[in-house]
Design an enzyme around this catalytic site. Structure first.
Site, PDB file in Angstrom:
ATOM      1  N   THR A  13       0.829  -1.203   0.000  1.00  0.00           N
ATOM      2  CA  THR A  13       0.000   0.000   0.000  1.00  0.00           C
ATOM      3  C   THR A  13       0.862   1.251   0.000  1.00  0.00           C
ATOM      4  O   THR A  13       2.094   1.172  -0.140  1.00  0.00           O
ATOM      5  CB  THR A  13      -0.977  -0.009   1.199  1.00  0.00           C
ATOM      6  OG1 THR A  13      -1.929   1.050   1.034  1.00  0.00           O
ATOM      7  CG2 THR A  13      -0.258   0.145   2.527  1.00  0.00           C
ATOM      8  N   LYS A  35       3.461   1.242  -3.950  1.00  0.00           N
ATOM      9  CA  LYS A  35       2.863   0.466  -5.040  1.00  0.00           C
ATOM     10  C   LYS A  35       3.659   0.550  -6.342  1.00  0.00           C
ATOM     11  O   LYS A  35       3.581  -0.350  -7.172  1.00  0.00           O
ATOM     12  CB  LYS A  35       1.417   0.902  -5.279  1.00  0.00           C
ATOM     13  CG  LYS A  35       0.491   0.569  -4.124  1.00  0.00           C
ATOM     14  CD  LYS A  35      -0.944   0.962  -4.427  1.00  0.00           C
ATOM     15  CE  LYS A  35      -1.854   0.638  -3.248  1.00  0.00           C
ATOM     16  NZ  LYS A  35      -3.261   0.952  -3.529  1.00  0.00           N
TER      17      LYS A  35
END
Length: 411
Positions: free
Chosen positions: A54, A58
């Site tokens: 996250t 990413k």
């Protein structure tokens, strides 16, 4: 820094991913907060089975991967990494989650202009989803060609807005990337943030009568898809929906509003006991914070001081989840209180007839029948206009408690 399955990120105190994965998958799921240097070591060691990724990694993780799924490659962001005998494979299950969220909530993007707030990895996913649904995507960023200063003049005719920034995310719930004022053609607003359940951006959309949706459904659906990649299996289609409904019912606060003496504390404690939830009374928290009773606060400092304390307490409580909250009789008088309570809560107005409400000596504004009637006439329309549902209170607290529990489980 070793683990088999889990989530990598910089700050994960807001994350529900562990709760979601362990609700349906047969493995322990860990949350691992890493600096950029620690991420580098972790990815090079390759000691994990599979992980989700996250904010803000990413895009960063892509350089460590041996193979990247074609769809993820085109998007330019990876949120799922699977270790297959030392070979790292990257995927993007956020695409599936976001697309499912928009379709579930009736977002018809085909031929429509869509503003995507933010320029990170999730923004790229949103662009790909927008294209897949026939939409015309325009990215808005602080320093981009389209930015928050000129977006209204350039794209004030946009039909949809998707927020992919962390603006408004816990613990800075008060944030909002932009105002919806001036967007005359808006049909809907989506926010990938899931904590709080409803950001201020979504609450503004709700107030304007637009379609709106938060990121919890997206989070659950992408997690199910990621777990299928982890385990090389397929779950039943209904799995995601079931996990989403269960998680929402666990996280959403039950907020009780109404007149002093309407039964908020009694009914709240009954609900708390039946659902094994923590009960919170905002008036009790105000007394604790001030170190004196409410009547003393009024007499020494006046109503304005009390209302300021009340807003402070409500702001703190509203950031928490899974609570039963009894509010003071005048909590609804400030819009900021209602907005805070709505972020993670469902508001129930305890509609008890005035004839059944007894004046309370410890509440300065409703200490006698005349004062009580005046407050009732002033506030009843506000209670009704600010609640999600009104619940009739017939004098038997168990009836109202059961009705609220039933409505929470049926939605």
């Amino acid at each position: 820094m070793t683990m088999k399955y889990g989530l990598l990120g910089k700050k994960l105190g807001h994350s529900y991913s562990k709760t979601i994965h362990e609700a349906f998958a047969p493995y322990e799921y860990e949350l691992l907060e890493l600096t950029e240097e620690e991420l580098d070591s972790f990815m090079r060691e390759r000691s994990f089975c599979a992980v989700n990724v996250t904010i803000p990694y990413k895009e960063t993780v892509m350089k460590y991967l041996d193979f990247i799924d074609e769809a993820a490659k085109q998007i330019g962001a990876v949120n799922t990494v699977v270790n297959k005998d030392g070979v790292l494979y990257g995927y993007n299950t956020d695409f599936y989650g976001l697309r499912s969220l928009l379709l579930k909530n009736g977002f018809e993007l085909s031929g429509k202009k869509v503003l995507i707030l933010g320029s990170g990895g999730t923004s790229k996913t949103a662009e790909a989803v927008c294209r897949s649904l026939g939409g015309e995507a325009h990215v808005v960023s602080r320093s981009g060609k389209v930015n928050y200063e000129n977006v209204l003049s350039l794209h004030g005719d946009s039909s949809y807005i998707i927020n992919t920034t962390p603006c408004g995310m816990y613990p800075k719930n008060e944030g909002q990337a932009l105002s919806l004022e001036g967007f005359k053609s808006l049909e809907g607003v989506a926010d990938v943030i899931y904590n709080p359940l409803r950001t201020n951006l979504l609450l503004e959309a709700k107030e304007k009568g637009l379609r709106y949706c938060g990121g919890l459904y997206m989070l659950v659906l992408q997690a199910v898809k990621a777990s299928e990649l982890f385990l090389k299996c397929e779950f039943p289609e209904k799995m995601g929906e079931e996990v989403y409904k269960k998680l929402l019912s666990q996280k959403e606060n039950i907020v009780l509003t109404g007149m002093p003496g309407s039964g908020k504390t009694t009914i709240g404690k009954l609900i708390s006991k039946k659902l094994s939830r923590e009960f919170v009374d905002t008036d009790e928290l105000i007394v604790k914070k001030a170190g004196m009773e409410i009547t003393e606060i009024f007499s020494k400092f006046g109503e304005a001081h009390f209302r300021a304390l009340e807003s402070e307490v409500i702001g703190e409580v509203s950031k928490r989840t899974g609570l039963v909250v009894a509010t003071g009789g005048g909590a609804v008088l400030k819009k900021e209180n209602i907005a805070a309570l709505r972020q993670n809560g469902r508001l129930f107005f305890l509609d008890r007839p005035l004839s059944q409400i007894i004046p309370t000596a410890d509440r300065p504004l409703s200490s006698d029948e005349m004062a009580l009637r005046k407050r009732f006439e002033e506030r009843e329309p506000i209670y009704k206009s600010t609640c999600d549902e009104a619940v009739f209170v017939d004098g038997v607290p168990e009836h109202a408690a059961s009705a609220i529990i039933d409505r929470m489980t049926q939605k």
